[in-house]
Design a protein around this motif. Structure first.
Motif, short mmCIF file in Angstrom:
data_model
loop_
_atom_site.label_atom_id
_atom_site.label_comp_id
_atom_site.label_asym_id
_atom_site.label_seq_id
_atom_site.Cartn_x
_atom_site.Cartn_y
_atom_site.Cartn_z
N LEU A 234 0.82 -1.21 0.00
CA LEU A 234 0.00 0.00 0.00
C LEU A 234 0.86 1.26 0.00
O LEU A 234 0.41 2.32 -0.46
N ASN A 235 2.06 1.17 0.55
CA ASN A 235 2.97 2.32 0.60
C ASN A 235 4.17 2.16 -0.32
O ASN A 235 4.94 3.10 -0.49
N GLU B 88 10.19 5.40 -0.94
CA GLU B 88 10.53 4.32 -0.02
C GLU B 88 10.36 2.96 -0.69
O GLU B 88 11.13 2.03 -0.42
N GLY B 89 9.37 2.84 -1.56
CA GLY B 89 9.17 1.58 -2.26
C GLY B 89 10.37 1.21 -3.11
O GLY B 89 10.78 0.04 -3.17
N GLN B 90 10.96 2.20 -3.77
CA GLN B 90 12.13 1.93 -4.60
C GLN B 90 13.39 1.73 -3.76
O GLN B 90 14.25 0.92 -4.11
N MET B 91 13.50 2.46 -2.68
CA MET B 91 14.71 2.39 -1.87
C MET B 91 14.72 1.18 -0.93
O MET B 91 15.78 0.61 -0.66
N GLY C 282 11.53 -1.28 -0.52
CA GLY C 282 10.66 -2.39 -0.90
C GLY C 282 9.72 -2.77 0.24
O GLY C 282 9.96 -2.46 1.41
N HIS C 283 8.64 -3.48 -0.12
CA HIS C 283 7.60 -3.73 0.88
C HIS C 283 8.03 -4.72 1.97
O HIS C 283 7.42 -4.75 3.04
N LEU C 284 9.07 -5.50 1.75
CA LEU C 284 9.52 -6.42 2.80
C LEU C 284 10.14 -5.64 3.96
O LEU C 284 9.76 -5.82 5.12
N VAL C 285 11.08 -4.79 3.65
CA VAL C 285 11.72 -3.98 4.69
C VAL C 285 10.72 -3.02 5.31
O VAL C 285 10.68 -2.83 6.54
N MET C 286 9.87 -2.43 4.48
CA MET C 286 8.86 -1.51 4.99
C MET C 286 7.89 -2.24 5.92
O MET C 286 7.43 -1.68 6.92
N ASP D 119 17.56 -12.89 -4.67
CA ASP D 119 17.27 -12.27 -5.96
C ASP D 119 15.88 -11.66 -6.00
O ASP D 119 15.60 -10.78 -6.81
N TYR D 120 14.99 -12.14 -5.14
CA TYR D 120 13.63 -11.62 -5.09
C TYR D 120 13.38 -10.76 -3.84
O TYR D 120 12.24 -10.45 -3.52
N GLY D 121 14.47 -10.39 -3.16
CA GLY D 121 14.36 -9.43 -2.08
C GLY D 121 14.42 -9.99 -0.67
O GLY D 121 14.39 -9.22 0.29
N SER D 122 14.48 -11.31 -0.51
CA SER D 122 14.50 -11.89 0.84
C SER D 122 15.93 -12.11 1.33
O SER D 122 16.67 -12.91 0.75
#
Length: 326
Positions: free
Chosen positions: A202-203, A219-222, A224-228, A262-265
């Motif tokens: 959502l953000n 923030e989404g680009q810097m 991503g929703h995992l860290v957020m 590779d997918y952000g985890s």
């Protein structure tokens, strides 16, 4: 009335009709010339479109068209790498005399957002652990307005009006059944993880009330929703007094559900409910891609190559296999 739906376009035909712009960007090609790159949509699908060789006088006019706008185009349906593409000749925005039905241009989840939100809330209320229930309900209640229309992605799986709710709904259905088979799983923990795992989408993205994403946020680009998502749980844990162990387990489920770096985890799942969350997420996203790609295909036919499914061509059976499984 809309005459040309994307699923019905035929290679070689000329099209003059309205579409919603899901992407609209001026770019420089490998030949050094400027072109206008579009992703157009309606309720039946999406199609890439290009207006080549944009010169100076056109640049200002084209730059006014943004993602989320309904625009009228004149174009030739061509083919690129085996995929239909529109070669645009003319573009204009809506005029005061244009009469359109906006529902023609919005691809939406097959269930109403209100019904899906009520289902998810009911599942959250059924969580027996007081702290997990409070986390799930707090995030649902605080984000209700945007949840009713937000997609789950800018492109790819569940990139539709109400797509995020649809994704969570079907994941909850899978989670319930998985807990029936694997009764050692904590239902409370798994359902909470499903409800919160993508909440920061959502953000991460800016979407309008049609469910069209114009861009990713800063923030989404810097981050991503995992860290957020981890930051959100951290703040909420302090606010409601969530125990450290429970907070960290929920945060781990968020950062590990993509599984691979590779997918952000940054971490792979290290307890059963986190592992289950990953596979439930994968099952729903991949089967959505199958359903979406096969919807316009006649029985006995194959799709084009589907990029999100490793370039596979999918087959639609001629036999009604469902009746044999009943």
């Amino acid at each position: 009335m809309k005459k040309h739906y994307i699923k019905d376009l035929i290679i070689g035909e000329e099209v003059t009709d309205f579409f919603i712009a899901k992407r609209a960007e001026l770019k420089i090609g490998s030949n050094g010339k400027q072109y206008f790159d579009l992703l157009l949509g309606d309720k039946t699908g999406e199609i890439s479109a290009k207006k080549w060789d944009v010169d100076g006088p056109e640049e200002e006019a084209l730059s006014r068209h943004k993602a989320g706008d309904v625009i009228k185009i004149k174009a030739l349906v061509s083919e690129w790498n085996g995929t239909p593409q529109l070669r645009v000749q003319k573009i204009r925005g809506l005029s005061d005399s244009d009469v359109i039905d906006r529902s023609d241009y919005i691809k939406a989840a097959p269930e109403s957002p209100e019904r899906m939100y009520a289902y998810i809330t009911e599942k959250a209320e059924s969580i027996e652990d007081d702290e997990f229930r409070e986390v799930a309900l707090a995030l649902l209640e605080r984000n209700m307005e945007r949840l009713l229309y937000y997609p789950a992605a800018k492109q790819n799986h569940h990139a539709i009006y109400g797509g995020l709710l649809y994704h969570i709904t079907r994941m909850l259905m899978l989670a319930e059944r998985m807990c029936e088979v694997y009764d050692s799983l904590s239902r409370d923990l798994l359902l909470t993880g499903v409800i919160i795992h993508d909440i920061e989408k959502l953000n991460e993205m800016n979407a309008d009330e049609s469910g069209v994403v114009s861009e990713y946020t800063f923030e989404g680009q810097m981050l991503g929703h995992l860290v957020m998502g981890v930051r959100t749980i951290d703040r909420l844990a302090d606010e409601i007094g969530l125990s450290v162990e429970k907070a960290v387990m929920l945060e781990h489920m968020i950062i590990s559900h993509h599984y691979e770096p590779d997918y952000g985890s940054p971490k792979k799942p290290i307890f059963p409910e986190a592992e289950a969350l990953h596979y439930i997420d994968m099952i729903d996203s991949k089967l959505y891609d199958f359903e979406d790609a096969l919807a316009p295909v006649i029985p006995g036919g194959f799709t084009d190559w589907i990029r999100t499914l490793d370039g596979r061509r999918l087959y639609k059976a001629t036999t009604d296999v469902k009746k044999y499984s009943e």
